[in-house]
Motif scaffolding. Structure first.
Motif, PDB file in Angstrom:
ATOM      1  N   ASP A 261     -88.722  33.209  27.582  1.00 46.45           N
ATOM      2  CA  ASP A 261     -88.058  33.947  26.225  1.00 46.45           C
ATOM      3  C   ASP A 261     -87.990  35.408  26.124  1.00 46.45           C
ATOM      4  N   PHE A 262     -88.100  36.098  27.495  1.00 41.63           N
ATOM      5  CA  PHE A 262     -87.922  37.401  27.605  1.00 41.63           C
ATOM      6  C   PHE A 262     -87.229  37.650  28.788  1.00 41.63           C
ATOM      7  N   VAL A 263     -87.000  37.015  29.928  1.00 36.24           N
ATOM      8  CA  VAL A 263     -86.548  37.305  30.863  1.00 36.24           C
ATOM      9  C   VAL A 263     -84.400  37.960  30.839  1.00 36.24           C
ATOM     10  N   GLU A 264     -84.429  38.070  31.814  1.00 39.85           N
ATOM     11  CA  GLU A 264     -82.978  38.572  31.803  1.00 39.85           C
ATOM     12  C   GLU A 264     -82.210  37.408  32.874  1.00 39.85           C
ATOM     13  N   LYS A 265     -81.804  37.154  32.988  1.00 40.54           N
ATOM     14  CA  LYS A 265     -81.310  35.972  33.134  1.00 40.54           C
ATOM     15  C   LYS A 265     -80.405  35.893  34.727  1.00 40.54           C
ATOM     16  N   SER A 266     -80.267  36.963  34.829  1.00 38.02           N
ATOM     17  CA  SER A 266     -79.547  36.908  35.828  1.00 38.02           C
ATOM     18  C   SER A 266     -80.199  37.849  37.003  1.00 38.02           C
ATOM     19  N   VAL A 267     -79.646  37.452  38.706  1.00 43.40           N
ATOM     20  CA  VAL A 267     -80.824  37.179  39.533  1.00 43.40           C
ATOM     21  C   VAL A 267     -79.644  38.431  40.099  1.00 43.40           C
ATOM     22  N   ALA A 268     -79.638  39.446  41.469  1.00 46.07           N
ATOM     23  CA  ALA A 268     -78.976  39.832  42.368  1.00 46.07           C
ATOM     24  C   ALA A 268     -79.716  39.900  43.481  1.00 46.07           C
ATOM     25  N   TYR A 269     -79.290  39.479  44.522  1.00 40.01           N
ATOM     26  CA  TYR A 269     -79.700  39.328  45.939  1.00 40.01           C
ATOM     27  C   TYR A 269     -79.494  40.213  46.799  1.00 40.01           C
ATOM     28  N   LEU A 270     -80.493  40.148  47.645  1.00 38.77           N
ATOM     29  CA  LEU A 270     -79.879  41.363  49.556  1.00 38.77           C
ATOM     30  C   LEU A 270     -80.166  40.009  50.377  1.00 38.77           C
ATOM     31  N   HIS A 271     -79.506  40.747  51.094  1.00 36.61           N
ATOM     32  CA  HIS A 271     -79.634  39.657  52.924  1.00 36.61           C
ATOM     33  C   HIS A 271     -80.952  41.087  53.388  1.00 36.61           C
ATOM     34  N   GLU A 272     -81.522  40.449  54.378  1.00 37.95           N
ATOM     35  CA  GLU A 272     -82.806  41.045  54.533  1.00 37.95           C
ATOM     36  C   GLU A 272     -81.434  42.250  55.691  1.00 37.95           C
ATOM     37  N   GLY A 273     -80.902  42.015  55.990  1.00 40.16           N
ATOM     38  CA  GLY A 273     -79.976  42.790  57.470  1.00 40.16           C
ATOM     39  C   GLY A 273     -79.159  43.656  56.477  1.00 40.16           C
TER      40      GLY A 273
ATOM     41  N   HIS B 200     -78.422  46.753  38.428  1.00 45.61           N
ATOM     42  CA  HIS B 200     -79.919  45.909  38.638  1.00 45.61           C
ATOM     43  C   HIS B 200     -80.877  46.966  40.034  1.00 45.61           C
ATOM     44  N   GLN B 201     -82.314  46.833  39.144  1.00 42.75           N
ATOM     45  CA  GLN B 201     -83.202  47.806  39.315  1.00 42.75           C
ATOM     46  C   GLN B 201     -84.239  46.637  40.693  1.00 42.75           C
ATOM     47  N   LEU B 202     -83.625  45.903  39.904  1.00 45.19           N
ATOM     48  CA  LEU B 202     -84.864  45.039  41.955  1.00 45.19           C
ATOM     49  C   LEU B 202     -83.939  43.677  41.585  1.00 45.19           C
ATOM     50  N   PHE B 203     -83.978  43.391  43.689  1.00 45.86           N
ATOM     51  CA  PHE B 203     -82.897  43.044  44.397  1.00 45.86           C
ATOM     52  C   PHE B 203     -84.127  41.867  44.950  1.00 45.86           C
ATOM     53  N   VAL B 204     -84.117  40.267  45.034  1.00 43.36           N
ATOM     54  CA  VAL B 204     -84.596  39.184  45.407  1.00 43.36           C
ATOM     55  C   VAL B 204     -83.795  39.415  47.074  1.00 43.36           C
ATOM     56  N   VAL B 205     -85.004  39.125  47.758  1.00 40.67           N
ATOM     57  CA  VAL B 205     -84.279  39.446  48.977  1.00 40.67           C
ATOM     58  C   VAL B 205     -84.499  37.989  49.714  1.00 40.67           C
ATOM     59  N   VAL B 206     -83.430  38.131  50.658  1.00 37.30           N
ATOM     60  CA  VAL B 206     -82.690  36.435  51.392  1.00 37.30           C
ATOM     61  C   VAL B 206     -83.226  36.747  52.785  1.00 37.30           C
ATOM     62  N   ASN B 207     -83.517  35.783  53.327  1.00 36.98           N
ATOM     63  CA  ASN B 207     -83.174  35.908  55.428  1.00 36.98           C
ATOM     64  C   ASN B 207     -82.209  35.119  55.498  1.00 36.98           C
ATOM     65  N   SER B 208     -81.435  34.652  56.467  1.00 34.03           N
ATOM     66  CA  SER B 208     -80.419  33.976  57.474  1.00 34.03           C
ATOM     67  C   SER B 208     -80.639  32.826  56.288  1.00 34.03           C
ATOM     68  N   PHE B 209     -81.802  31.980  56.801  1.00 39.75           N
ATOM     69  CA  PHE B 209     -81.502  30.888  55.951  1.00 39.75           C
ATOM     70  C   PHE B 209     -81.618  30.687  54.327  1.00 39.75           C
ATOM     71  N   GLU B 210     -81.397  31.970  53.951  1.00 42.85           N
ATOM     72  CA  GLU B 210     -81.384  31.945  52.139  1.00 42.85           C
ATOM     73  C   GLU B 210     -82.815  31.170  51.677  1.00 42.85           C
ATOM     74  N   GLU B 211     -83.512  31.914  52.219  1.00 37.96           N
ATOM     75  CA  GLU B 211     -85.420  31.745  51.406  1.00 37.96           C
ATOM     76  C   GLU B 211     -85.830  32.939  51.170  1.00 37.96           C
ATOM     77  N   TYR B 212     -86.649  32.928  49.734  1.00 42.23           N
ATOM     78  CA  TYR B 212     -86.738  34.191  49.444  1.00 42.23           C
ATOM     79  C   TYR B 212     -88.256  34.872  50.300  1.00 42.23           C
ATOM     80  N   VAL B 213     -87.517  36.171  50.751  1.00 42.96           N
ATOM     81  CA  VAL B 213     -88.572  36.622  51.534  1.00 42.96           C
ATOM     82  C   VAL B 213     -89.010  37.887  51.157  1.00 42.96           C
ATOM     83  N   GLY B 214     -88.469  38.495  49.486  1.00 39.21           N
ATOM     84  CA  GLY B 214     -89.792  39.440  49.143  1.00 39.21           C
ATOM     85  C   GLY B 214     -88.884  40.290  48.378  1.00 39.21           C
ATOM     86  N   ILE B 215     -89.175  41.406  47.920  1.00 35.61           N
ATOM     87  CA  ILE B 215     -88.529  42.083  46.411  1.00 35.61           C
ATOM     88  C   ILE B 215     -88.011  43.289  47.401  1.00 35.61           C
TER      89      ILE B 215
END
Length: 188
Positions: free
Chosen positions: A120-132, A147-162
């Motif tokens: 009920d309180f979540v901002e529905k948009s997500v921003a991504y960055l590649h670890e490279g 955005h001030q928080l980015f989800v970081v993905v690797n080459s396989f598009e796996e979530y590896v951190g923020i």
């Protein structure tokens, strides 16, 4: 022509590379009559090296990230856990921790006096960055997406951190995210 053969004249084009400017800063630091404060020289040096850093070098690893489930109930226990992390934004996952569906801003939970669920309180948009990606790319992404928080993905598009805006800015000014400025930051 005889003089030029034995004493060649090198005319500088006036164009400098990053390495030239970094050398100049190092020379300036060693000058006994330096009139530029050391902090400003350090900031200039970090700004020149900023594009050489990669997102993977500053990301908060997935193991250390406090993610929140969209079905989690908002209450005193969750609020205490989130406040204890010292962060103010959190990734929100759906059915599994790999399925990031949004971002939760701690301030938005102030409205949750009657309870409810995180969804009920979540901002529905997500921003991504590649670890490279470079940190210059990351700073550009902050500016472009707001955005001030980015989800970081690797080459396989796996979530590896923020990565957060705070991590990026701390690297720009040469500070490691170790809490050195916590005295200036009110977690309330």
């Amino acid at each position: 022509s005889l003089v030029h053969r034995y004493y060649p004249v090198h005319i500088h084009t006036g164009l400098y590379e990053r390495a030239d400017l970094l050398d100049l800063i190092e020379q300036q630091k060693l000058q006994p009559d330096n009139r530029i404060p050391p902090e400003e020289l350090e900031l200039a040096e970090h700004a020149l090296r900023f594009d050489t850093y990669k997102v993977r070098s500053i990301l908060i690893p997935r193991k250390k990230v406090r993610a929140v489930g969209s079905d989690d109930a908002v209450g005193p226990i969750l609020l205490d856990e989130l406040h204890a992390t010292g962060h103010n934004r959190f990734p929100v996952y759906g059915k599994s921790p790999d399925d990031i569906v949004g971002t939760l801003h701690l301030i938005s939970l102030e409205e949750a006096k009657q309870g409810g669920h995180v969804r009920d309180f979540v901002e529905k948009s997500v921003a991504y960055l590649h670890e490279g990606d470079t940190l210059a790319d990351a700073l550009h992404a902050v500016h472009h997406t707001k955005h001030q928080l980015f989800v970081v993905v690797n080459s396989f598009e796996e979530y590896v951190g923020i990565v957060t805006l705070e991590n990026i800015l701390q690297t720009l000014v040469g500070q490691q995210p170790d809490g050195e400025f916590d005295a200036h930051h009110d977690l309330k």
